[in-house]
Design a protein around this motif. Structure first.
Motif, mmCIF file in Angstrom:
data_model
loop_
_atom_site.group_PDB
_atom_site.id
_atom_site.type_symbol
_atom_site.label_atom_id
_atom_site.label_comp_id
_atom_site.label_asym_id
_atom_site.label_seq_id
_atom_site.Cartn_x
_atom_site.Cartn_y
_atom_site.Cartn_z
ATOM 1 N N MET A 191 65.430 44.141 37.940
ATOM 2 C CA MET A 191 66.721 43.830 38.549
ATOM 3 C C MET A 191 66.575 42.591 39.427
ATOM 4 O O MET A 191 65.821 42.612 40.407
ATOM 5 C CB MET A 191 67.215 45.022 39.371
ATOM 6 C CG MET A 191 67.253 46.328 38.591
ATOM 7 S SD MET A 191 67.977 47.692 39.514
ATOM 8 C CE MET A 191 66.767 47.879 40.813
ATOM 9 N N ASN A 192 67.254 41.525 39.057
ATOM 10 C CA ASN A 192 67.223 40.272 39.813
ATOM 11 C C ASN A 192 68.603 39.969 40.388
ATOM 12 O O ASN A 192 69.608 40.546 39.968
ATOM 13 C CB ASN A 192 66.782 39.127 38.898
ATOM 14 C CG ASN A 192 65.391 39.316 38.336
ATOM 15 O OD1 ASN A 192 64.524 39.911 38.980
ATOM 16 N ND2 ASN A 192 65.164 38.809 37.143
ATOM 17 N N SER A 193 68.639 39.055 41.326
ATOM 18 C CA SER A 193 69.900 38.638 41.949
ATOM 19 C C SER A 193 70.728 39.847 42.384
ATOM 20 O O SER A 193 71.930 39.931 42.119
ATOM 21 C CB SER A 193 70.711 37.776 40.960
ATOM 22 O OG SER A 193 69.975 36.651 40.547
ATOM 23 N N LEU A 194 70.071 40.752 43.073
ATOM 24 C CA LEU A 194 70.733 41.996 43.452
ATOM 25 C C LEU A 194 71.859 41.751 44.449
ATOM 26 O O LEU A 194 71.779 40.860 45.306
ATOM 27 C CB LEU A 194 69.717 42.976 44.023
ATOM 28 C CG LEU A 194 68.851 43.670 42.954
ATOM 29 C CD1 LEU A 194 67.588 44.255 43.561
ATOM 30 C CD2 LEU A 194 69.661 44.759 42.260
ATOM 31 N N LYS A 195 72.894 42.569 44.308
ATOM 32 C CA LYS A 195 74.086 42.476 45.154
ATOM 33 C C LYS A 195 74.279 43.800 45.889
ATOM 34 O O LYS A 195 73.813 44.849 45.419
ATOM 35 C CB LYS A 195 75.315 42.219 44.280
ATOM 36 C CG LYS A 195 75.215 41.014 43.379
ATOM 37 C CD LYS A 195 76.427 40.911 42.461
ATOM 38 C CE LYS A 195 76.328 39.734 41.513
ATOM 39 N NZ LYS A 195 77.513 39.639 40.609
ATOM 40 N N PRO A 196 74.976 43.791 47.007
ATOM 41 C CA PRO A 196 75.239 45.059 47.712
ATOM 42 C C PRO A 196 75.892 46.110 46.817
ATOM 43 O O PRO A 196 75.605 47.305 46.972
ATOM 44 C CB PRO A 196 76.168 44.633 48.851
ATOM 45 C CG PRO A 196 75.775 43.216 49.128
ATOM 46 C CD PRO A 196 75.443 42.631 47.783
ATOM 47 N N GLU A 197 76.713 45.681 45.885
ATOM 48 C CA GLU A 197 77.369 46.641 44.993
ATOM 49 C C GLU A 197 76.420 47.267 43.968
ATOM 50 O O GLU A 197 76.819 48.163 43.222
ATOM 51 C CB GLU A 197 78.563 46.009 44.273
ATOM 52 C CG GLU A 197 78.263 44.696 43.587
ATOM 53 C CD GLU A 197 78.628 43.486 44.437
ATOM 54 O OE1 GLU A 197 78.343 43.486 45.662
ATOM 55 O OE2 GLU A 197 79.189 42.528 43.851
ATOM 56 N N ASP A 198 75.174 46.805 43.921
ATOM 57 C CA ASP A 198 74.172 47.448 43.068
ATOM 58 C C ASP A 198 73.547 48.657 43.761
ATOM 59 O O ASP A 198 72.765 49.392 43.140
ATOM 60 C CB ASP A 198 73.061 46.459 42.690
ATOM 61 C CG ASP A 198 73.556 45.326 41.815
ATOM 62 O OD1 ASP A 198 73.156 44.171 42.065
ATOM 63 O OD2 ASP A 198 74.341 45.598 40.876
ATOM 64 N N THR A 199 73.879 48.864 45.027
ATOM 65 C CA THR A 199 73.346 50.003 45.769
ATOM 66 C C THR A 199 73.768 51.303 45.110
ATOM 67 O O THR A 199 74.962 51.547 44.885
ATOM 68 C CB THR A 199 73.840 49.976 47.226
ATOM 69 O OG1 THR A 199 73.304 48.818 47.877
ATOM 70 C CG2 THR A 199 73.412 51.229 47.973
#
Length: 116
Positions: free
Chosen positions: A83-91
């Motif tokens: 998982m790259n370029s993770l965003k808060p919505e990936d939580t």
């Protein structure tokens, strides 16, 4: 039955990377696909990615396409989710699933938190 153990979750800053692992044991020869799902608090479980256990073909949710990569190592009976370029919505809690056609076996899940 197939037993699955996920690892690799944790806390990461936005833009960071994590690699999840899913170690399979038991009747691994019955696995057709390994699938990753995730579930955020108060949200429904959603499909993330899928890989053909034998052929290696892949499929991704639009929300992670271009950022996440699913792979597997048949010799180790282990699947991965880079998982790259993770965003808060990936939580979410991330679950791996062994699709055996007639049934599915689920791992216990691993927490991924993306926050600064």
């Amino acid at each position: 039955q197939v037993q699955l153990v996920e690892s690799g979750g944790g806390l990461v800053q936005p833009g960071g990377s994590l690699r999840l692992s899913c170690a399979a044991s038991g009747r691994t020869f019955q696995i057709i696909h390994m699938i990753w799902f995730r579930q955020a608090p108060g949200m429904e479980r959603e499909f993330v990615a899928r890989i053909s256990w034998s052929g290696g073909s892949t499929d991704y949710a639009d929300s992670v396409k271009g950022r996440f990569t699913i792979s597997r190592d048949n010799a180790k009976n282990t699947g991965y989710l880079q998982m790259n370029s993770l965003k808060p919505e990936d939580t979410a809690i991330y679950y791996c699933v062994a699709d055996r056609g007639s049934s599915r076996n689920w791992g216990q899940g691993t927490q991924v938190t993306v926050s600064s």
